[in-house]
Design a protein around this motif. Structure first.
Motif, PDB file in Angstrom:
ATOM      1  N   ALA A  33       6.318 100.101  37.378  1.00  0.00           N
ATOM      2  CA  ALA A  33       4.921 100.016  37.838  1.00  0.00           C
ATOM      3  C   ALA A  33       4.063  99.233  36.847  1.00  0.00           C
ATOM      4  O   ALA A  33       3.176  98.467  37.246  1.00  0.00           O
ATOM      5  CB  ALA A  33       4.356 101.415  38.048  1.00  0.00           C
TER       6      ALA A  33
ATOM      7  N   ALA B 230       4.380  95.506  37.474  1.00  0.00           N
ATOM      8  CA  ALA B 230       4.195  95.025  38.852  1.00  0.00           C
ATOM      9  C   ALA B 230       2.978  94.106  38.926  1.00  0.00           C
ATOM     10  O   ALA B 230       1.946  94.388  38.312  1.00  0.00           O
ATOM     11  CB  ALA B 230       4.007  96.221  39.787  1.00  0.00           C
TER      12      ALA B 230
ATOM     13  N   ALA C 260       0.279 100.153  46.519  1.00  0.00           N
ATOM     14  CA  ALA C 260      -0.602  99.575  45.497  1.00  0.00           C
ATOM     15  C   ALA C 260      -2.031  99.598  46.042  1.00  0.00           C
ATOM     16  O   ALA C 260      -2.355  98.869  46.970  1.00  0.00           O
ATOM     17  CB  ALA C 260      -0.174  98.152  45.182  1.00  0.00           C
TER      18      ALA C 260
ATOM     19  N   ASP D 287      12.242 101.092  42.316  1.00  0.00           N
ATOM     20  CA  ASP D 287      11.768  99.965  41.498  1.00  0.00           C
ATOM     21  C   ASP D 287      10.473  99.400  42.087  1.00  0.00           C
ATOM     22  O   ASP D 287      10.450  98.925  43.219  1.00  0.00           O
ATOM     23  CB  ASP D 287      12.854  98.884  41.456  1.00  0.00           C
ATOM     24  CG  ASP D 287      12.489  97.738  40.519  1.00  0.00           C
ATOM     25  OD1 ASP D 287      11.440  97.832  39.837  1.00  0.00           O
ATOM     26  OD2 ASP D 287      13.248  96.758  40.468  1.00  0.00           O
ATOM     27  N   LEU D 288       9.400  99.478  41.304  1.00  0.00           N
ATOM     28  CA  LEU D 288       8.091  98.996  41.765  1.00  0.00           C
ATOM     29  C   LEU D 288       7.712  97.659  41.125  1.00  0.00           C
ATOM     30  O   LEU D 288       6.601  97.175  41.315  1.00  0.00           O
ATOM     31  CB  LEU D 288       7.004 100.037  41.430  1.00  0.00           C
ATOM     32  CG  LEU D 288       7.206 101.445  41.997  1.00  0.00           C
ATOM     33  CD1 LEU D 288       6.139 102.378  41.452  1.00  0.00           C
ATOM     34  CD2 LEU D 288       7.170 101.437  43.516  1.00  0.00           C
ATOM     35  N   SER D 289       8.625  97.051  40.373  1.00  0.00           N
ATOM     36  CA  SER D 289       8.273  95.876  39.560  1.00  0.00           C
ATOM     37  C   SER D 289       7.850  94.652  40.371  1.00  0.00           C
ATOM     38  O   SER D 289       7.188  93.768  39.852  1.00  0.00           O
ATOM     39  CB  SER D 289       9.430  95.512  38.626  1.00  0.00           C
ATOM     40  OG  SER D 289      10.584  95.211  39.383  1.00  0.00           O
ATOM     41  N   ALA D 290       8.211  94.588  41.668  1.00  0.00           N
ATOM     42  CA  ALA D 290       7.840  93.410  42.471  1.00  0.00           C
ATOM     43  C   ALA D 290       6.647  93.689  43.395  1.00  0.00           C
ATOM     44  O   ALA D 290       6.276  92.835  44.197  1.00  0.00           O
ATOM     45  CB  ALA D 290       9.043  92.968  43.305  1.00  0.00           C
ATOM     46  N   LEU D 291       6.052  94.865  43.270  1.00  0.00           N
ATOM     47  CA  LEU D 291       4.981  95.260  44.193  1.00  0.00           C
ATOM     48  C   LEU D 291       3.711  94.426  43.987  1.00  0.00           C
ATOM     49  O   LEU D 291       3.201  94.310  42.882  1.00  0.00           O
ATOM     50  CB  LEU D 291       4.672  96.754  43.984  1.00  0.00           C
ATOM     51  CG  LEU D 291       3.932  97.487  45.100  1.00  0.00           C
ATOM     52  CD1 LEU D 291       4.716  97.460  46.401  1.00  0.00           C
ATOM     53  CD2 LEU D 291       3.652  98.926  44.695  1.00  0.00           C
ATOM     54  N   GLU D 292       3.235  93.844  45.075  1.00  0.00           N
ATOM     55  CA  GLU D 292       2.004  93.025  45.045  1.00  0.00           C
ATOM     56  C   GLU D 292       0.829  93.874  45.535  1.00  0.00           C
ATOM     57  O   GLU D 292       1.026  94.892  46.207  1.00  0.00           O
ATOM     58  CB  GLU D 292       2.164  91.813  45.976  1.00  0.00           C
ATOM     59  CG  GLU D 292       3.316  90.896  45.636  1.00  0.00           C
ATOM     60  CD  GLU D 292       2.962  89.827  44.617  1.00  0.00           C
ATOM     61  OE1 GLU D 292       1.787  89.737  44.235  1.00  0.00           O
ATOM     62  OE2 GLU D 292       3.886  89.095  44.193  1.00  0.00           O
TER      63      GLU D 292
END
Length: 200
Positions: free
Chosen positions: A112, A115, A184, A148-153
């Motif tokens: 997070a 992200a 998000a 996995d939230l690393s690509a959340l826009e």
């Protein structure tokens, strides 16, 4: 991780007997299911109180030694005192090695902080679901499932269908649709600042 603890068979049942057990620092409980008969048991309150504070205790195959004989089971229900830090009763269900079991597994959210929604969009991540209902063989049971939230826009959500389940683990779906796990959300201050920047 194998969690083990000891329990003792109890013969006396009823409210009075349970009250006496609790006064003696014991928790009444029950062990049911599988090939064995339903077995009323009692356990040490302090030991189980501390085990219950561990997340893994709620989503692990437990090894319960009842008067010298070990049995594998999962925790099915916990009854707490309304206002005291006291466990009143525990239910455990026996499991068999070759049979699929059904259990709620906690979700662990990672990534997070990196992200784009958080780093660039000034968003907050809201978790709408913190555990998933799954079924699997006892040997495949995960202690937790990673999200996995690393690509959340900004403005995006992660749905149940996007979660990568460990091998041998199936989702138990309740109802229709694809529930949202995390979203998000735009923080009000950040949204206003962005709007002012555009006007300028």
């Amino acid at each position: 991780m194998q969690i083990e603890f000891k329990a003792t068979k109890r013969d006396a049942q009823g409210t009075g007997a349970s009250r006496r057990l609790r006064r003696a620092g014991r928790i009444p409980g029950i062990l049911y299911g599988g090939a064995g008969e339903t077995q009323p048991v009692s356990m040490d309150h302090n030991e189980l109180y501390h085990l219950l504070r561990k997340e893994a205790f709620h989503a692990s195959v437990l090894s319960i030694e009842v008067d010298g004989a070990k049995q594998n089971a999962v925790l099915r229900d916990v009854q707490w005192h309304p206002f005291k830090q006291q466990v009143l009763h525990l239910d455990f269900q026996r499991i068999a090695a070759g049979e699929k079991m059904h259990l709620k597994v906690p979700l662990h959210f990672v990534g997070a902080d990196v992200a784009p929604a958080v780093k660039l969009g000034g968003c907050m991540i809201s978790h709408t679901i913190n555990e998933l209902d799954v079924q699997c063989l006892p040997t495949d049971l995960p202690e937790f499932i990673e999200v996995d939230l690393s690509a959340l826009e900004a403005g995006q959500s992660v749905h149940v269908s996007q979660i990568k389940l460990p091998a041998g683990v199936e989702l138990v779906q309740h109802g229709e649709g694809d529930p949202v796990v995390a979203t998000a959300l735009q923080v009000k201050g950040a949204a206003e600042a962005e709007g002012e920047g555009e006007q300028a």
